[in-house]
Design a protein around this motif. Structure first.
Motif, short mmCIF file in Angstrom:
data_model
loop_
_atom_site.label_atom_id
_atom_site.label_comp_id
_atom_site.label_asym_id
_atom_site.label_seq_id
_atom_site.Cartn_x
_atom_site.Cartn_y
_atom_site.Cartn_z
N TRP A 188 0.81 -1.22 0.00
CA TRP A 188 0.00 0.00 0.00
C TRP A 188 0.85 1.27 0.00
O TRP A 188 0.33 2.36 0.26
N ASN A 189 2.13 1.16 -0.31
CA ASN A 189 2.99 2.34 -0.35
C ASN A 189 2.36 3.40 -1.25
O ASN A 189 2.12 3.15 -2.45
N PRO A 190 2.08 4.59 -0.72
CA PRO A 190 1.42 5.62 -1.54
C PRO A 190 2.27 6.12 -2.70
O PRO A 190 1.75 6.82 -3.59
N LEU A 191 3.54 5.75 -2.73
CA LEU A 191 4.40 6.12 -3.86
C LEU A 191 3.81 5.65 -5.19
O LEU A 191 4.08 6.22 -6.24
N HIS A 192 2.97 4.61 -5.13
CA HIS A 192 2.44 4.00 -6.34
C HIS A 192 1.02 4.46 -6.66
O HIS A 192 0.41 3.94 -7.61
N ALA A 193 0.50 5.41 -5.90
CA ALA A 193 -0.88 5.85 -6.14
C ALA A 193 -1.09 7.34 -5.91
O ALA A 193 -1.94 7.94 -6.57
N ASP A 194 -0.36 7.95 -5.00
CA ASP A 194 -0.59 9.33 -4.58
C ASP A 194 0.41 10.27 -5.25
O ASP A 194 1.61 10.21 -4.97
N PRO A 195 -0.05 11.15 -6.16
CA PRO A 195 0.89 12.06 -6.85
C PRO A 195 1.66 12.96 -5.89
O PRO A 195 2.84 13.25 -6.13
N ASP A 196 1.03 13.41 -4.81
CA ASP A 196 1.72 14.28 -3.86
C ASP A 196 2.85 13.53 -3.16
O ASP A 196 3.95 14.07 -2.96
N PHE A 197 2.59 12.29 -2.76
CA PHE A 197 3.63 11.49 -2.10
C PHE A 197 4.76 11.19 -3.08
O PHE A 197 5.94 11.23 -2.73
N ALA A 198 4.39 10.87 -4.34
CA ALA A 198 5.42 10.60 -5.34
C ALA A 198 6.32 11.82 -5.53
O ALA A 198 7.54 11.68 -5.69
N ALA A 199 5.74 13.02 -5.49
CA ALA A 199 6.53 14.24 -5.64
C ALA A 199 7.52 14.40 -4.49
O ALA A 199 8.66 14.83 -4.69
N GLN A 200 7.11 14.04 -3.27
CA GLN A 200 8.01 14.10 -2.12
C GLN A 200 9.21 13.18 -2.31
O GLN A 200 10.31 13.45 -1.81
N ALA A 201 8.99 12.06 -3.03
CA ALA A 201 10.06 11.09 -3.27
C ALA A 201 10.88 11.43 -4.52
O ALA A 201 11.79 10.69 -4.88
N GLY A 202 10.53 12.54 -5.20
CA GLY A 202 11.31 12.99 -6.34
C GLY A 202 10.80 12.55 -7.70
O GLY A 202 11.52 12.68 -8.70
N PHE A 203 9.57 12.05 -7.78
CA PHE A 203 8.99 11.62 -9.04
C PHE A 203 7.84 12.54 -9.44
O PHE A 203 7.10 13.02 -8.58
N ASP A 204 7.67 12.73 -10.75
CA ASP A 204 6.61 13.64 -11.19
C ASP A 204 5.24 12.98 -11.22
O ASP A 204 4.23 13.66 -11.43
N ARG A 205 5.20 11.68 -11.00
CA ARG A 205 3.93 10.95 -10.91
C ARG A 205 4.20 9.61 -10.24
O ARG A 205 5.36 9.18 -10.14
N PRO A 206 3.15 8.93 -9.79
CA PRO A 206 3.35 7.63 -9.14
C PRO A 206 4.03 6.64 -10.08
O PRO A 206 3.83 6.65 -11.30
#
Length: 284
Positions: A188-206
């Motif tokens: 359920w890591n939000p890195l794979h679904a939540d655009p805001d969380f993905a941005a925190q991790a340095g990605f422009d989208r999940p």
């Protein structure tokens, strides 16, 4: 210190009972993109209960496995989920995984390595049922910004490719909703679904789960090299060299021999950007 390597490795293994049934297996296979075309006899082995077999990489999600997200709560480890990336994965099956089953799974931190700019946490998980050992998983988790503590660097997981053209090349499309479906198997890591969380991790989208790409790749090898006979697979390992995004096309190159296939995976739309390398599928 966010990671106490000595304390983490010395901690008692975490043991739990797990169970799964055909619906868990079918959901996992669908999350890998199985079932296209829906009535293809080869695909029905992944989707239809009367013909169902189990891809060995199911071991990474059996019992709603969540090694990457779960690492943040282990003894001796206090890190942010956004700093975590899956670096490498291996699965060894000791016999074919049953369609339905119960097992006892035991997991521990086998090692913590110092890569300078990052730490690598090696998680080893073993499962057994009443008939004996079922599988052994090993996950290497990169934690950005937590290296430099003076520990061992650890072994390299990379190896050179054969100096000839691949024996097989196939392409697999990643559906736009594939990460959303795959995460229902337990990551359920939000890195794979939540655009805001993905941005925190340095990605422009999940991004797509690395383990999803891994499962797609092993399935492609089984279907292309082994005529779909997943029971022949003994072990499979990979290194996550980059990321894949939903909507992309994966190019899977295979160098096949009598007992193993060496594989690489790249993203077609990004000019062949690497996704998986140092990938090995061993079979009988």
């Amino acid at each position: 210190m966010p990671i106490d390597a000595v304390k983490a490795v010395a901690a008692e293994p975490r043991t739990a009972g797990i169970r799964w049934d055909r619906k868990d297996v079918q959901l996992y296979h669908l999350g890998l993109g199985a079932g296209v075309p829906a009535t293809d006899p080869g695909e029905l082995r992944y989707t239809l209960e009367s013909r169902l077999h189990v891809l060995p990489t199911f071991a990474t999600v059996a019992g709603a496995g969540k090694a990457v997200a779960g690492v943040v709560s282990l003894t001796g480890i206090d890190i942010a989920l956004a700093s975590v990336l899956h670096g490498a994965q291996s699965v060894r099956v000791h016999r074919p995984i049953p369609v339905e089953g119960r097992a006892v799974q035991s997991g521990r931190v086998a090692a913590v390595y110092d890569k300078g700019s990052a730490a690598v946490i090696v998680l080893r998980t073993e499962a057994a049922d009443d008939d004996g050992p079922l599988w052994t998983n090993e996950s290497q988790i990169f934690v950005r910004g937590e290296g430099g503590f003076g520990g061992e660097r650890g072994p390299s997981t990379g190896f050179a490719l054969p100096a000839v053209a691949p024996d097989h090349t196939v392409e697999r499309h990643v559906r736009e909703d594939q990460a959303l479906l795959y995460r229902l198997s337990g990551d359920w890591n939000p890195l794979h679904a939540d655009p805001d969380f993905a941005a925190q991790a340095g990605f422009d989208r999940p991004i797509l789960h690395g383990l999803c790409t891994y499962g797609m790749t092993v399935k492609a090898v089984a279907d292309t090299v082994l005529d779909g006979d997943v029971s022949r697979i003994r072990a499979c390992s990979t290194r996550f060299a980059g990321v894949a995004f939903p909507g992309e096309t994966l190019r899977i190159d295979m160098w096949a021999a009598d007992t193993r296939a060496v594989v690489t995976v790249s993203a077609v739309e990004r000019g062949g950007a690497p996704v998986l390398d140092s990938t090995l599928v061993e079979y009988s």
